[in-house]
Design a protein around this motif. Structure first.
Motif, PDB file in Angstrom:
ATOM      1  N   ALA A   1      -0.022  35.560  18.832  1.00 63.30           N
ATOM      2  CA  ALA A   1       0.661  35.756  20.104  1.00 63.30           C
ATOM      3  C   ALA A   1       0.902  34.420  20.795  1.00 63.30           C
ATOM      4  O   ALA A   1       1.991  34.150  21.297  1.00 63.30           O
ATOM      5  N   ALA A   2      -0.117  33.556  20.766  1.00 66.20           N
ATOM      6  CA  ALA A   2       0.024  32.248  21.393  1.00 66.20           C
ATOM      7  C   ALA A   2       1.119  31.450  20.707  1.00 66.20           C
ATOM      8  O   ALA A   2       1.884  30.726  21.331  1.00 66.20           O
TER       9      ALA A   2
ATOM     10  N   LEU B   1      -9.073  40.106  16.618  1.00 65.29           N
ATOM     11  CA  LEU B   1      -8.630  39.735  17.954  1.00 65.29           C
ATOM     12  C   LEU B   1      -8.195  38.267  17.986  1.00 65.29           C
ATOM     13  O   LEU B   1      -7.158  37.913  18.550  1.00 65.29           O
ATOM     14  N   ALA B   2      -9.007  37.410  17.353  1.00 72.01           N
ATOM     15  CA  ALA B   2      -8.702  35.976  17.376  1.00 72.01           C
ATOM     16  C   ALA B   2      -7.390  35.687  16.665  1.00 72.01           C
ATOM     17  O   ALA B   2      -6.561  34.897  17.137  1.00 72.01           O
ATOM     18  N   VAL B   3      -7.178  36.344  15.523  1.00 67.49           N
ATOM     19  CA  VAL B   3      -5.939  36.098  14.779  1.00 67.49           C
ATOM     20  C   VAL B   3      -4.742  36.610  15.571  1.00 67.49           C
ATOM     21  O   VAL B   3      -3.696  35.972  15.644  1.00 67.49           O
ATOM     22  N   ALA B   4      -4.926  37.786  16.215  1.00 70.10           N
ATOM     23  CA  ALA B   4      -3.841  38.317  17.038  1.00 70.10           C
ATOM     24  C   ALA B   4      -3.510  37.346  18.156  1.00 70.10           C
ATOM     25  O   ALA B   4      -2.339  37.079  18.455  1.00 70.10           O
ATOM     26  N   LEU B   5      -4.572  36.784  18.752  1.00 70.69           N
ATOM     27  CA  LEU B   5      -4.372  35.834  19.848  1.00 70.69           C
ATOM     28  C   LEU B   5      -3.632  34.591  19.340  1.00 70.69           C
ATOM     29  O   LEU B   5      -2.735  34.065  19.994  1.00 70.69           O
ATOM     30  N   ASP B   6      -4.028  34.141  18.138  1.00 73.06           N
ATOM     31  CA  ASP B   6      -3.379  32.976  17.535  1.00 73.06           C
ATOM     32  C   ASP B   6      -1.882  33.238  17.348  1.00 73.06           C
ATOM     33  O   ASP B   6      -1.037  32.422  17.710  1.00 73.06           O
TER      34      ASP B   6
ATOM     35  N   GLU C   1      -0.469  25.290  33.821  1.00 72.47           N
ATOM     36  CA  GLU C   1       0.858  25.473  33.252  1.00 72.47           C
ATOM     37  C   GLU C   1       0.779  25.596  31.737  1.00 72.47           C
ATOM     38  O   GLU C   1       1.479  26.401  31.124  1.00 72.47           O
ATOM     39  N   ARG C   2      -0.086  24.782  31.127  1.00 77.83           N
ATOM     40  CA  ARG C   2      -0.233  24.830  29.668  1.00 77.83           C
ATOM     41  C   ARG C   2      -0.721  26.195  29.229  1.00 77.83           C
ATOM     42  O   ARG C   2      -0.237  26.779  28.270  1.00 77.83           O
ATOM     43  N   ILE C   3      -1.700  26.722  29.983  1.00 78.31           N
ATOM     44  CA  ILE C   3      -2.255  28.020  29.607  1.00 78.31           C
ATOM     45  C   ILE C   3      -1.180  29.088  29.683  1.00 78.31           C
ATOM     46  O   ILE C   3      -1.025  29.922  28.803  1.00 78.31           O
ATOM     47  N   ARG C   4      -0.376  29.039  30.761  1.00 75.72           N
ATOM     48  CA  ARG C   4       0.661  30.050  30.936  1.00 75.72           C
ATOM     49  C   ARG C   4       1.677  29.998  29.793  1.00 75.72           C
ATOM     50  O   ARG C   4       2.236  31.007  29.407  1.00 75.72           O
ATOM     51  N   SER C   5       1.909  28.820  29.258  1.00 78.99           N
ATOM     52  CA  SER C   5       2.934  28.715  28.217  1.00 78.99           C
ATOM     53  C   SER C   5       2.362  29.012  26.834  1.00 78.99           C
ATOM     54  O   SER C   5       3.058  28.907  25.844  1.00 78.99           O
ATOM     55  N   GLY C   6       1.092  29.392  26.759  1.00 81.06           N
ATOM     56  CA  GLY C   6       0.553  29.809  25.471  1.00 81.06           C
ATOM     57  C   GLY C   6      -0.219  28.715  24.760  1.00 81.06           C
ATOM     58  O   GLY C   6      -0.673  28.891  23.651  1.00 81.06           O
TER      59      GLY C   6
ATOM     60  N   ARG D   1       4.244  30.001  22.541  1.00 80.85           N
ATOM     61  CA  ARG D   1       4.551  28.570  22.499  1.00 80.85           C
ATOM     62  C   ARG D   1       5.988  28.362  22.092  1.00 80.85           C
ATOM     63  O   ARG D   1       6.692  27.531  22.636  1.00 80.85           O
ATOM     64  N   ALA D   2       6.430  29.168  21.109  1.00 78.43           N
ATOM     65  CA  ALA D   2       7.798  29.012  20.641  1.00 78.43           C
ATOM     66  C   ALA D   2       8.773  29.256  21.784  1.00 78.43           C
ATOM     67  O   ALA D   2       9.752  28.533  21.945  1.00 78.43           O
ATOM     68  N   SER D   3       8.481  30.273  22.607  1.00 78.86           N
ATOM     69  CA  SER D   3       9.434  30.578  23.667  1.00 78.86           C
ATOM     70  C   SER D   3       9.281  29.630  24.848  1.00 78.86           C
ATOM     71  O   SER D   3      10.183  29.490  25.651  1.00 78.86           O
ATOM     72  N   HIS D   4       8.133  28.968  24.959  1.00 77.27           N
ATOM     73  CA  HIS D   4       7.961  27.993  26.033  1.00 77.27           C
ATOM     74  C   HIS D   4       8.166  26.566  25.551  1.00 77.27           C
ATOM     75  O   HIS D   4       7.897  25.622  26.272  1.00 77.27           O
TER      76      HIS D   4
END
Ligand SMILES: Nc1ncnc2c1ncn2[C@@H]1O[C@H](COP(=O)(O)OP(=O)(O)OP(=O)(O)O)[C@@H](O)[C@H]1O
Ligand SMILES: [Mg+2]
Lengths: 417, 264
Positions: free
Chosen positions: A406-407, A399-404, A35-40, A411-414
């Motif tokens: 996006a996550a 890629l890592a910064v983009a992932l950061d 669940e944590r992974i899904r929420s970012g 997180r904000a929306s979850h």
């Protein structure tokens, strides 16, 4: 404590809310992670997946890549920049940046070599001088940032150039100073390996320690009426660590084994992790990175926290530079130059330390540098020169910064910070 | 019900002024809070209420004027000084760290430790505090970012209760709260008063002010504009002082006190 709800005496105090869909057992631990992974809240997952992908690709391209010998080397090569990245994690956590870690490490390498070889200082004195210089540099940055209000990227960018100049000046006309092969420092960085039996002992100790701390915490929580990890989960976790580390050590021991230098790096990571998660100082670091004004209003001396982070960062950069020089048995004009700076910062970010402050962990430096070093080693094995290395490392950082980012949005929306 | 204090003030402001550049946020403001007393500060938006709070909590330094605490003139040069004196504050913007969880926020800056951080005791104390406030927070181990506005406000209030303050300052504590939590906070304010604390409460709700306050201090454009005994003043009089309109038609009807007292 007087009015503990009596409705469900079996439920732990912190799981009473009916909206909570969570237990304390093995299964619920797994679903919780999913669940944590899904929420970012990705944690270390993307990086472990990334590492597996990188290893598979390079192994397919060149079967030497995953050989014991190459991995032993890879670990040894990763230490110096890894130590620098550990310092970068500290400044990133308080929401600042240090762009001069490469220069500072180069300066430290030059300083160690010049004082030790040319001035004939005893090794400990030379090392202390280099690390002391690093600490002083960090202190100067902190003063510029906290008292003059200079943005840290400008202050450290200025430092990048200045300290590169000092490094070149120190090295003089020859531009290089060799460290004697029989010195303790070079021996430590090149030839000091952990005996096989001791490496297994360390693995068992690590797993036992993980279980012991987990178990005492769980017992304390249960005694206090709070939810706690089940003993089975703790056993599974420790056994997993035991198996993974045991296999890794066995595989590495087929070649030269694990270098003491790498063990010391892991020790530093664990020490910083402890300081960040178990002490008031660490709590303050995260608070300042999350909301500096709130931290100030809570009575935290924000200036001191910033100063500590900068000093720690530059000192670790100095230590990393020293280890790089030791590994090379020389300090030269290229020490700390090239991609050292960006690799250290990239490692911290790739490992999961947020550029926005207040998120990350000491393990980010370890995981991040393994990714960077794997790429570097893999490309070297393919006979591709540094131009490719730069390109690929740059792409991975992007890629890592983009992932950061996006996550962070996810997180904000979850509803997770 | 209304405990009228006989002792001297625990906290006084004497002619405090504060300018932000060209804006005179506060000019020569006086304020007294006694133990066992709830003082409500009311005023229009921008009247300077939050600035006053920030001066008392050490966030801002006053330009002129003095602060007397427990009969002694004090300088509050930082939030740590205010904590040390025993002045606890719930800020209007709450001042929470969103990346930290509830327990970490509650104990920020005064973590319990036994060698290292004592997480278990802190978590227990957190549940205890939150239950006292009837907080509807599912877990204290989730980051504050994932809480609703009212839940955050409850966390901020709970934080001010830690560490046994002598004076507690609440800047619009009920602005985001639900019915039950508002009642709980008002009830809490009364309990705090009965425990002997001085309470400064800022609110835009006349109903709340008249329900719990002993005294009402009106600020208007950064200046004192009257201090009233809550029991003896009508809402209309307070509102007139807030907007500064003597011309406001004075309503002869006085609402019955006590109607909205029993809302716990
Ligand atoms: N940090 C600051 N810098 C500049 N001006 C400020 C600052 N803080 C407050 N002010 C000014 O001081 C005045 C009083 O602001 P304050 O926040 O105290 O009002 P308030 O009474 O709390 O209003 P509200 O009811 O909207 O919360 C306002 O004119 C505001 O613009
Ligand atoms: Mg305000």
């Amino acid at each position: 404590m007087s009015e503990r709800p009596l409705a469900e005496p079996a439920a732990p105090l912190d799981l009473l809310d009916e909206r909570l869909r969570r237990g304390a057992g093995l299964r619920s631990a797994l679903t919780g992670i999913l669940e944590r992974i899904r929420s970012g809240d990705l944690g270390a997952l993307p990086i472990i997946v990334g590492l597996l992908v990188i290893w598979t690709v390079f192994q397919a391209l060149n079967p030497v890549f995953l050989s014991s010998t190459n991995l032993v080397n890879l670990l040894m090569e990763s230490v110096s920049v890894g130590v620098i990245a550990l310092g970068v994690v500290c400044v990133l956590l308080v929401g600042q940046i240090d762009l001069s870690v490469g220069s500072v490490s180069g300066l430290s390498a030059a300083l160690t070599a010049v004082t030790f070889v040319e001035a004939g200082w005893p090794l400990p004195a030379a090392m202390a001088a280099a690390i002391g210089a690093g600490a002083a540099i960090g202190w100067i940055y902190a003063q510029m940032v906290t008292r003059l209000g200079v943005p840290s990227f400008v202050a450290t960018l200025a430092g990048l150039l200045s300290f590169l100049g000092v490094q070149l000046w120190l090295l003089g006309d020859t531009g290089a100073v060799n460290l004697p092969y029989d010195s303790d420092l070079v021996h430590f960085a090149q030839l000091a390996f952990v005996p096989a039996w001791l490496s297994y002992v360390l693995v068992v100790l690590a797993a036992g320690w993980l279980f012991a701390t987990g178990y005492t915490l769980a017992r304390k929580r249960r005694a206090a009426g709070l939810s706690a990890r089940s003993t089975r989960l703790l056993v599974v976790r420790s056994a997993g660590l035991l198996a993974a580390l045991g296999f890794a050590v066995w595989y590495l021991n087929r070649a030269r084994g694990i270098g003491w230098m790498f063990v010391c790096f892991v020790g530093l990571v664990l020490a910083l992790n402890y300081a960040l998660t178990r002490t008031g100082w660490g709590r303050s670091v995260f608070a300042v990175g999350g909301n500096a004004e709130a931290a100030r209003r809570a009575g935290i001396n924000v200036r001191r926290i910033y100063t500590g982070a900068f000093v720690l960062c530059s000192s670790l950069a100095a230590l990393g530079g020293m280890l790089a020089a030791a590994r090379l048995a020389a300090a030269n004009q290229a020490s700390g130059a090239g991609d050292v700076n960006l690799n250290a910062i990239a490692a911290a970010v790739i490992g999961g330390t947020s550029l926005f402050g207040g998120r990350g962990s000491a393990f980010a430096a370890l995981l991040g540098i393994l990714v960077i070093q794997s790429i570097s080693s893999g490309l070297t094995l393919l006979d591709l020169d540094s131009s490719f290395r730069f390109i690929v490392t740059g792409l991975v950082l992007a890629l890592a910064v983009a992932l950061d980012s996006a996550a962070r949005r996810s997180r904000a929306s979850h509803g997770r910070a | 019900m209304t405990a009228v204090s006989t002792t001297g003030p625990v906290l006084s402001l004497r002619g405090v002024s504060k300018n932000f550049g060209a804006v005179a946020a506060l000019t020569g403001v006086h304020l007294d809070v006694a133990p066992r007393q709830v003082v409500a500060i009311v005023g229009d938006n921008g009247a300077g209420k939050s600035t006053l709070v920030k001066i008392l909590s050490g966030v801002h330094r006053p330009d002129t004027g003095s602060i007397v605490f427990g009969g002694r003139e004090v300088t509050i040069s930082g939030p740590a000084d205010a904590h040390a004196l025993g002045i606890a504050t719930v800020f209007q913007d709450l001042a929470l760290c969103e990346n930290l969880d509830v327990v970490e926020n509650l104990f920020l800056g005064r973590e319990l430790r036994r060698g290292r951080l004592d997480e278990v005791t802190m978590e227990l104390r957190s549940w205890e505090l939150l239950r006292q406030l009837s907080a509807k927070i599912p877990s204290v181990r989730i980051p504050v970012a994932s809480l609703s506005g009212g839940q955050r406000q409850t966390v901020a209030i709970a934080r001010s209760l830690l560490g046994d303050p002598a004076v507690i300052i609440l800047d619009e504590p009920t602005a985001a709260l639900g019915v039950a939590q508002t009642a709980e906070v008002l009830h809490l304010i009364e309990r705090l008063r009965d425990r002997g604390l001085g309470v400064i409460m800022i609110s835009h709700s006349m109903e709340e002010v008249r329900a719990v306050a002993d005294e009402v201090a009106v600020l208007r454009l950064g200046r004192n504009n009257g201090v009233f005994k809550a029991a003896e003043v009508s809402s209309q009089d307070i509102i007139a002082a807030i907007v500064g309109a003597d011309a406001l038609p004075h309503h002869p009807h006085r609402p019955h006190r006590g109607e909205n007292r029993g809302d716990e």
